[in-house]
Design a protein around this motif. Structure first.
Motif, short mmCIF file in Angstrom:
data_model
loop_
_atom_site.label_atom_id
_atom_site.label_comp_id
_atom_site.label_asym_id
_atom_site.label_seq_id
_atom_site.Cartn_x
_atom_site.Cartn_y
_atom_site.Cartn_z
N GLN A 76 -25.29 -16.81 -30.57
CA GLN A 76 -25.45 -16.22 -31.91
C GLN A 76 -24.19 -16.30 -32.74
N GLY A 77 -23.59 -17.47 -32.71
CA GLY A 77 -22.41 -17.66 -33.54
C GLY A 77 -21.15 -17.01 -33.01
N LEU A 78 -21.21 -16.48 -31.79
CA LEU A 78 -20.02 -15.89 -31.20
C LEU A 78 -19.56 -16.75 -30.02
N LEU A 79 -18.29 -17.05 -30.01
CA LEU A 79 -17.72 -17.83 -28.91
C LEU A 79 -16.96 -16.86 -28.02
N SER A 80 -17.31 -16.83 -26.74
CA SER A 80 -16.53 -15.95 -25.87
C SER A 80 -15.87 -16.75 -24.77
N ILE A 81 -14.65 -16.35 -24.49
CA ILE A 81 -13.82 -17.00 -23.47
C ILE A 81 -13.53 -15.93 -22.44
N SER A 82 -13.93 -16.18 -21.20
CA SER A 82 -13.58 -15.19 -20.19
C SER A 82 -13.07 -15.91 -18.95
N GLY A 83 -12.42 -15.18 -18.12
CA GLY A 83 -11.85 -15.79 -16.92
C GLY A 83 -10.98 -14.79 -16.21
N GLU A 84 -10.24 -15.33 -15.28
CA GLU A 84 -9.39 -14.45 -14.50
C GLU A 84 -8.07 -15.15 -14.26
N ARG A 85 -7.01 -14.38 -14.37
CA ARG A 85 -5.71 -14.95 -14.01
C ARG A 85 -5.17 -14.16 -12.85
N GLU A 86 -4.86 -14.90 -11.80
CA GLU A 86 -4.35 -14.23 -10.61
C GLU A 86 -2.86 -13.96 -10.73
N ALA A 87 -2.44 -12.88 -10.15
CA ALA A 87 -1.02 -12.54 -10.18
C ALA A 87 -0.27 -13.53 -9.31
N ASP A 88 0.91 -13.93 -9.78
CA ASP A 88 1.73 -14.88 -9.03
C ASP A 88 2.63 -14.20 -8.02
N ALA A 89 2.45 -12.93 -7.84
CA ALA A 89 3.41 -12.18 -7.03
C ALA A 89 3.43 -12.68 -5.59
N PRO A 90 4.59 -13.01 -5.10
CA PRO A 90 4.67 -13.36 -3.69
C PRO A 90 4.47 -12.10 -2.84
N GLU A 91 4.18 -12.32 -1.60
CA GLU A 91 3.87 -11.15 -0.76
C GLU A 91 5.06 -10.19 -0.73
N ASP A 92 4.72 -8.94 -0.93
CA ASP A 92 5.76 -7.94 -1.03
C ASP A 92 5.77 -7.13 0.26
N ASN A 93 6.80 -7.40 1.05
CA ASN A 93 6.86 -6.61 2.27
C ASN A 93 8.11 -5.74 2.28
N GLY A 94 8.37 -5.20 1.13
CA GLY A 94 9.48 -4.27 1.04
C GLY A 94 10.81 -4.93 0.76
N THR A 95 10.82 -6.29 0.66
CA THR A 95 12.09 -6.97 0.44
C THR A 95 12.24 -7.42 -1.00
N LEU A 96 11.22 -7.12 -1.81
CA LEU A 96 11.18 -7.68 -3.14
C LEU A 96 11.54 -6.61 -4.17
N VAL B 23 7.76 -12.56 -19.32
CA VAL B 23 8.31 -13.00 -18.03
C VAL B 23 8.05 -11.98 -16.92
N ASP B 24 8.08 -12.50 -15.71
CA ASP B 24 8.17 -11.67 -14.52
C ASP B 24 9.49 -12.06 -13.85
N VAL B 25 10.24 -11.10 -13.41
CA VAL B 25 11.49 -11.41 -12.70
C VAL B 25 11.48 -10.65 -11.38
N ARG B 26 11.62 -11.39 -10.30
CA ARG B 26 11.61 -10.74 -8.99
C ARG B 26 12.76 -11.26 -8.16
N GLU B 27 13.23 -10.44 -7.28
CA GLU B 27 14.35 -10.85 -6.43
C GLU B 27 14.04 -10.57 -4.98
N ASN B 28 14.36 -11.54 -4.13
CA ASN B 28 14.35 -11.25 -2.70
C ASN B 28 15.72 -11.64 -2.14
N LYS B 29 15.83 -11.70 -0.85
CA LYS B 29 17.18 -11.90 -0.31
C LYS B 29 17.73 -13.31 -0.58
N ASP B 30 16.84 -14.27 -0.85
CA ASP B 30 17.31 -15.64 -1.07
C ASP B 30 17.70 -15.90 -2.52
#
Lengths: 150, 125
Positions: A76-96, B23-30
């Motif tokens: 009906q004359g409306l254009l919709s764009i949807s999707g998902e962007r995943e977080a790039d975060a590396p695994e966080d095991n307390g060192t980040l 931006v995202d800024v993250r730091e680890n030991k390396d």
């Protein structure tokens, strides 16, 4: 307007700088009517719309999105764009340590209205450098025609 | 608007207005991982500068524009991104690894080997 000398990533000053910039960019537009579907700046994805005599060009600034996960619909004359962007975060095991976390992640959907002469059957979409470029053709009847004088 | 003199940080083309990329800024030991959203910037329009301890990322948005195009509505109103970061001494600027894909810039800035954590062995005499 003046810039701050120190530029901490994600720091308070960077935020002020962003705020100042956004205000400046917003006020540059005062007086002109905005779209009812316009969102505050910072929405994801940011959208630019342009028109040519034969088409409507929509640019959605959606970096880092898997094109397979993008969904485009015209109804009906409306254009919709949807999707998902995943977080790039590396695994966080307390060192980040995280200093800045400004980038959007998660599901998104944006809808824009197309002009009446848009032809929903002639749509092309390309994804390049993080920009989704959608070309919607105008219906032939609505295109300017040169009338020859006899 | 009052006319204040613009403070120039250095002698490059700093006068043109630019968008601040998110931006995202993250730091680890390396080292540090910096991720910046720069949609519309192709690889050849991306510039990374390191000047003393300042890292500047800069890019120009070059969309494919058909002829006779007129803007109708715009949220992205500038065609350039720029953002600067100050780096600290333990970061090894000579070994920065940069990747640009789908408008996302990923910079890995490693730490100097001497700055990486290590265990100190205690010798028993």
């Amino acid at each position: 307007m003046y810039e701050s000398l120190v530029n901490f990533p994600g720091g308070l000053l960077a935020e002020f700088e962003r705020l100042q910039q956004e205000l400046q960019q917003e006020f540059a537009n005062v007086g002109r009517p905005g779209s009812i579907r316009a969102l505050a700046s910072g929405a994801f994805p940011a959208i630019n719309v342009a028109s040519t005599p034969t088409s409507i060009e929509v640019y959605a600034f959606a970096p880092g999105v898997d094109p397979a996960k993008l969904d485009l619909q015209i109804e009906q004359g409306l254009l919709s764009i949807s999707g998902e962007r995943e977080a790039d975060a590396p695994e966080d095991n307390g060192t980040l340590s995280t200093y800045a976390n400004e980038r959007f992640s998660g599901r998104f959907k944006r809808t824009i209205s197309l002009s009446k002469d848009a032809d929903p059957d002639k749509v092309e979409a390309r994804y390049r450098d993080g920009v989704l470029h959608i070309t919607v053709a105008r219906q032939a009847a609505a295109q300017p025609k040169r009338i020859t004088i006899q | 608007m009052s006319e204040k003199p613009v403070v120039k940080r250095n002698e490059r083309k700093e006068d043109a207005q630019a968008l601040l990329p998110r931006v995202d800024v993250r730091e680890n030991k390396d080292g540090i991982l910096l991720i910046a959203d720069m949609p519309g910037v192709p690889k050849d329009k991306l510039e990374l500068h390191i000047d003393n301890d300042t890292l500047t990322i800069e890019g120009e948005i070059t969309p494919d524009t058909p002829e006779n195009m007129e803007a109708v509505y715009a949220e992205v109103r500038l065609s350039r991104y720029r953002r600067a970061f100050s780096l600290s001494a333990e970061l090894d600027t000579a070994r920065i690894d940069a990747q640009l894909s789908n408008g996302v810039l990923k910079l890995r800035i490693p730490k100097h080997a001497y700055a990486q954590p290590r265990k100190i062995e205690v010798k028993v005499a």
